[in-house]
Scaffold this motif. Sequence first.
Motif, PDB file in Angstrom:
ATOM      1  N   GLY A  77       0.970  -1.441  -0.109  1.00 60.18           N
ATOM      2  CA  GLY A  77      -0.111   0.070  -0.142  1.00 60.18           C
ATOM      3  C   GLY A  77       0.335   0.814  -0.476  1.00 60.18           C
ATOM      4  O   GLY A  77       0.339   2.752   0.119  1.00 60.18           O
ATOM      5  N   GLU A  78       2.244   1.032  -0.136  1.00 56.57           N
ATOM      6  CA  GLU A  78       3.243   2.069  -0.018  1.00 56.57           C
ATOM      7  C   GLU A  78       3.892   2.902  -1.299  1.00 56.57           C
ATOM      8  O   GLU A  78       4.268   1.864  -2.326  1.00 56.57           O
ATOM      9  CB  GLU A  78       4.217   2.469   1.170  1.00 56.57           C
ATOM     10  CG  GLU A  78       3.748   2.054   2.797  1.00 56.57           C
ATOM     11  CD  GLU A  78       4.446   2.058   3.588  1.00 56.57           C
ATOM     12  OE1 GLU A  78       4.551   2.609   4.616  1.00 56.57           O
ATOM     13  OE2 GLU A  78       5.833   1.439   3.156  1.00 56.57           O
ATOM     14  N   ILE A  79       4.007   4.091  -1.377  1.00 57.65           N
ATOM     15  CA  ILE A  79       4.345   4.039  -2.723  1.00 57.65           C
ATOM     16  C   ILE A  79       5.318   5.468  -2.115  1.00 57.65           C
ATOM     17  O   ILE A  79       6.060   6.168  -1.057  1.00 57.65           O
ATOM     18  CB  ILE A  79       3.675   5.556  -3.294  1.00 57.65           C
ATOM     19  CG1 ILE A  79       2.764   4.645  -4.080  1.00 57.65           C
ATOM     20  CG2 ILE A  79       4.139   6.256  -4.647  1.00 57.65           C
ATOM     21  CD1 ILE A  79       1.485   5.861  -4.638  1.00 57.65           C
ATOM     22  N   CYS A  80       7.091   4.811  -2.216  1.00 56.69           N
ATOM     23  CA  CYS A  80       8.114   5.684  -1.785  1.00 56.69           C
ATOM     24  C   CYS A  80       9.027   6.253  -3.291  1.00 56.69           C
ATOM     25  O   CYS A  80       9.109   5.160  -4.182  1.00 56.69           O
ATOM     26  CB  CYS A  80       9.023   4.522  -1.181  1.00 56.69           C
ATOM     27  SG  CYS A  80       8.233   3.848  -0.267  1.00 56.69           S
ATOM     28  N   LEU A  81       9.314   7.366  -3.019  1.00 53.03           N
ATOM     29  CA  LEU A  81       9.960   8.216  -4.356  1.00 53.03           C
ATOM     30  C   LEU A  81      11.420   8.131  -3.429  1.00 53.03           C
ATOM     31  O   LEU A  81      11.788   8.450  -2.565  1.00 53.03           O
ATOM     32  CB  LEU A  81       8.781   9.165  -4.484  1.00 53.03           C
ATOM     33  CG  LEU A  81       8.449   9.628  -5.284  1.00 53.03           C
ATOM     34  CD1 LEU A  81       7.202   9.280  -3.608  1.00 53.03           C
ATOM     35  CD2 LEU A  81       8.198  10.576  -5.815  1.00 53.03           C
ATOM     36  N   PHE A  82      12.375   7.225  -4.040  1.00 51.54           N
ATOM     37  CA  PHE A  82      13.564   7.461  -4.084  1.00 51.54           C
ATOM     38  C   PHE A  82      14.326   9.354  -4.659  1.00 51.54           C
ATOM     39  O   PHE A  82      14.750   9.338  -5.967  1.00 51.54           O
ATOM     40  CB  PHE A  82      14.830   6.899  -4.576  1.00 51.54           C
ATOM     41  CG  PHE A  82      14.443   5.653  -3.568  1.00 51.54           C
ATOM     42  CD1 PHE A  82      15.194   4.861  -2.190  1.00 51.54           C
ATOM     43  CD2 PHE A  82      13.364   4.621  -3.682  1.00 51.54           C
ATOM     44  CE1 PHE A  82      15.197   3.867  -1.756  1.00 51.54           C
ATOM     45  CE2 PHE A  82      12.418   3.571  -2.858  1.00 51.54           C
ATOM     46  CZ  PHE A  82      13.826   3.213  -2.149  1.00 51.54           C
ATOM     47  N   ASP A  83      14.900  10.242  -3.833  1.00 55.56           N
ATOM     48  CA  ASP A  83      15.591  11.019  -4.316  1.00 55.56           C
ATOM     49  C   ASP A  83      17.232  10.891  -4.070  1.00 55.56           C
ATOM     50  O   ASP A  83      18.066  11.015  -3.288  1.00 55.56           O
ATOM     51  CB  ASP A  83      15.265  12.091  -3.157  1.00 55.56           C
ATOM     52  CG  ASP A  83      15.905  13.339  -4.282  1.00 55.56           C
ATOM     53  OD1 ASP A  83      16.921  13.676  -4.923  1.00 55.56           O
ATOM     54  OD2 ASP A  83      15.658  14.972  -3.333  1.00 55.56           O
ATOM     55  N   ARG A  84      17.812  10.286  -4.958  1.00 59.24           N
ATOM     56  CA  ARG A  84      18.787   9.703  -5.246  1.00 59.24           C
ATOM     57  C   ARG A  84      18.942   7.892  -4.289  1.00 59.24           C
ATOM     58  O   ARG A  84      17.739   8.103  -3.907  1.00 59.24           O
ATOM     59  CB  ARG A  84      20.340  10.416  -5.096  1.00 59.24           C
ATOM     60  CG  ARG A  84      20.388  11.769  -5.603  1.00 59.24           C
ATOM     61  CD  ARG A  84      22.080  11.494  -4.873  1.00 59.24           C
ATOM     62  NE  ARG A  84      22.479  13.245  -5.779  1.00 59.24           N
ATOM     63  CZ  ARG A  84      22.843  13.275  -6.649  1.00 59.24           C
ATOM     64  NH1 ARG A  84      22.952  12.779  -7.280  1.00 59.24           N
ATOM     65  NH2 ARG A  84      23.506  14.603  -7.355  1.00 59.24           N
ATOM     66  N   SER A  85      19.562   7.557  -4.810  1.00 60.09           N
ATOM     67  CA  SER A  85      19.084   5.985  -4.570  1.00 60.09           C
ATOM     68  C   SER A  85      20.789   5.131  -4.580  1.00 60.09           C
ATOM     69  O   SER A  85      22.307   5.917  -5.016  1.00 60.09           O
ATOM     70  CB  SER A  85      18.508   5.098  -5.773  1.00 60.09           C
ATOM     71  OG  SER A  85      19.319   5.392  -6.931  1.00 60.09           O
ATOM     72  N   TRP A  86      20.461   3.554  -4.794  1.00 60.78           N
ATOM     73  CA  TRP A  86      21.640   2.753  -4.640  1.00 60.78           C
ATOM     74  C   TRP A  86      22.497   3.514  -5.988  1.00 60.78           C
ATOM     75  O   TRP A  86      23.877   2.599  -5.882  1.00 60.78           O
ATOM     76  CB  TRP A  86      21.287   1.274  -4.640  1.00 60.78           C
ATOM     77  CG  TRP A  86      20.257   0.953  -5.639  1.00 60.78           C
ATOM     78  CD1 TRP A  86      20.625   0.556  -6.933  1.00 60.78           C
ATOM     79  CD2 TRP A  86      18.698   1.125  -5.409  1.00 60.78           C
ATOM     80  NE1 TRP A  86      18.769   0.408  -7.433  1.00 60.78           N
ATOM     81  CE2 TRP A  86      18.063   0.741  -6.296  1.00 60.78           C
ATOM     82  CE3 TRP A  86      17.611   1.853  -4.518  1.00 60.78           C
ATOM     83  CZ2 TRP A  86      16.755   1.189  -6.541  1.00 60.78           C
ATOM     84  CZ3 TRP A  86      16.934   1.745  -4.371  1.00 60.78           C
ATOM     85  CH2 TRP A  86      16.403   1.283  -5.684  1.00 60.78           C
ATOM     86  N   TYR A  87      22.095   4.290  -6.688  1.00 56.98           N
ATOM     87  CA  TYR A  87      23.276   3.587  -7.837  1.00 56.98           C
ATOM     88  C   TYR A  87      23.719   5.349  -7.900  1.00 56.98           C
ATOM     89  O   TYR A  87      25.233   5.712  -8.555  1.00 56.98           O
ATOM     90  CB  TYR A  87      22.353   5.002  -9.463  1.00 56.98           C
ATOM     91  CG  TYR A  87      21.400   3.805  -9.498  1.00 56.98           C
ATOM     92  CD1 TYR A  87      21.865   2.748 -10.734  1.00 56.98           C
ATOM     93  CD2 TYR A  87      20.145   3.157  -9.584  1.00 56.98           C
ATOM     94  CE1 TYR A  87      21.806   2.258 -11.152  1.00 56.98           C
ATOM     95  CE2 TYR A  87      19.398   1.701  -9.759  1.00 56.98           C
ATOM     96  CZ  TYR A  87      20.258   1.350 -11.137  1.00 56.98           C
ATOM     97  OH  TYR A  87      19.730   0.252 -11.785  1.00 56.98           O
ATOM     98  N   ASN A  88      23.862   5.769  -6.065  1.00 61.99           N
ATOM     99  CA  ASN A  88      24.836   6.795  -6.529  1.00 61.99           C
ATOM    100  C   ASN A  88      26.570   6.129  -6.308  1.00 61.99           C
ATOM    101  O   ASN A  88      27.833   6.415  -6.348  1.00 61.99           O
ATOM    102  CB  ASN A  88      25.357   6.752  -4.426  1.00 61.99           C
ATOM    103  CG  ASN A  88      24.395   8.810  -4.579  1.00 61.99           C
ATOM    104  OD1 ASN A  88      24.183   8.839  -5.235  1.00 61.99           O
ATOM    105  ND2 ASN A  88      23.690   8.302  -2.520  1.00 61.99           N
ATOM    106  N   ARG A  89      26.607   4.417  -6.606  1.00 61.16           N
ATOM    107  CA  ARG A  89      27.799   3.559  -6.432  1.00 61.16           C
ATOM    108  C   ARG A  89      28.416   4.117  -7.489  1.00 61.16           C
ATOM    109  O   ARG A  89      29.579   4.372  -7.834  1.00 61.16           O
ATOM    110  CB  ARG A  89      27.794   2.368  -5.567  1.00 61.16           C
ATOM    111  CG  ARG A  89      29.243   1.793  -5.914  1.00 61.16           C
ATOM    112  CD  ARG A  89      29.345   1.270  -4.517  1.00 61.16           C
ATOM    113  NE  ARG A  89      29.769   1.326  -3.724  1.00 61.16           N
ATOM    114  CZ  ARG A  89      29.851   0.693  -2.456  1.00 61.16           C
ATOM    115  NH1 ARG A  89      30.439  -0.510  -2.173  1.00 61.16           N
ATOM    116  NH2 ARG A  89      30.655   1.662  -1.299  1.00 61.16           N
ATOM    117  N   GLY A  90      27.291   4.011  -9.002  1.00 64.81           N
ATOM    118  CA  GLY A  90      27.726   3.643 -10.273  1.00 64.81           C
ATOM    119  C   GLY A  90      28.496   5.109 -10.296  1.00 64.81           C
ATOM    120  O   GLY A  90      29.600   5.485 -11.458  1.00 64.81           O
ATOM    121  N   VAL A  91      27.953   6.392 -10.488  1.00 69.38           N
ATOM    122  CA  VAL A  91      27.868   7.771 -10.554  1.00 69.38           C
ATOM    123  C   VAL A  91      29.494   8.808  -9.342  1.00 69.38           C
ATOM    124  O   VAL A  91      30.035   8.516  -9.420  1.00 69.38           O
ATOM    125  CB  VAL A  91      26.971   8.205 -10.840  1.00 69.38           C
ATOM    126  CG1 VAL A  91      27.462   9.711 -11.382  1.00 69.38           C
ATOM    127  CG2 VAL A  91      26.400   6.761 -12.401  1.00 69.38           C
TER     128      VAL A  91
END
Length: 290
Positions: free
Chosen positions: A132-146
């Motif tokens: 029932g939840e919606i989560c919006l990621f303001d930056r994410s695990w992709y920090n490691r890639g960039v």
Amino acid sequence: MSNLPFDGAISEFYKKKAPDPVREAIKDADGKPILQGSYPYEDRMDKDEYEETLHKLQIELVKLQAWAANSKERIAIVFEGRDTAGKGGAIKRFMEYMNPRSARVVALSAPTSREVNQWYFQRYVEQMPAGGEICLFDRSWYNRGVVEHVFGFCTKAERQAFFRQLPDFEKLLVEDGIKLFKIWLNISQAEQLNRMLSREHDPLKQWKLSKIDVDGLNFWDEYSEAISETLHLTHEIYAPWTVIRADDKRRARIAAIRLVLSQIEYEGKKPKVVGEVDAAICGGPALIHA
């Protein structure tokens, strides 16, 4: 000493280090958004049209949230992009009329000493939506890639491990029923610097700037290479990237909302209102080179 944040380092970069075409584009723009080169529109979206379209789409978002809450669906939306690409602004428009009890923003700070010694994805797993939840990621695990790669915050081996593990990580999320969206907001070098100069001179927006943002101005090419590699290696059929050209914030916000609404069949959906994603500014990873 300058009374601007970071001693006016952004203005200094603009005056002494910015490429000549970037400097000229900013000078000609006179503070307005820079839509140039291959951007498919000469002018930004009309304000009245934008506000009317946004309002209708936000009604659809409220319907989507109600449907998710009733059906216990889980939705995770990842927002990535260079500094000032408009992640926060897009998220704000998503969240504006949603019920905060079942919609939340995940914006993690730098990892703690304990988190540094955990499995890299662990702290993100803990933030995934429940039923029932919606989560919006303001930056994410992709920090490691960039970002971590560009600034040397991770080793080459750690980044390679990230790319090996990530497909399985996201596949498990999707197979478990999470509806995962990955949005990359892409802007030109001129428009990025244009926005940073605006923030530097606006006391109400200076808090948005960080040392990483300022230092990153010197690493445009390194960022470009890391972004291209990351999107190429992590664009999967079960978890694809959507790149949105975001030099026009208004069009980018509309496109991001339409992307999510168009791919979910929720109760009460009005397809004519949702419309279609603008293919002129939305596409796969190749669009970052447009």
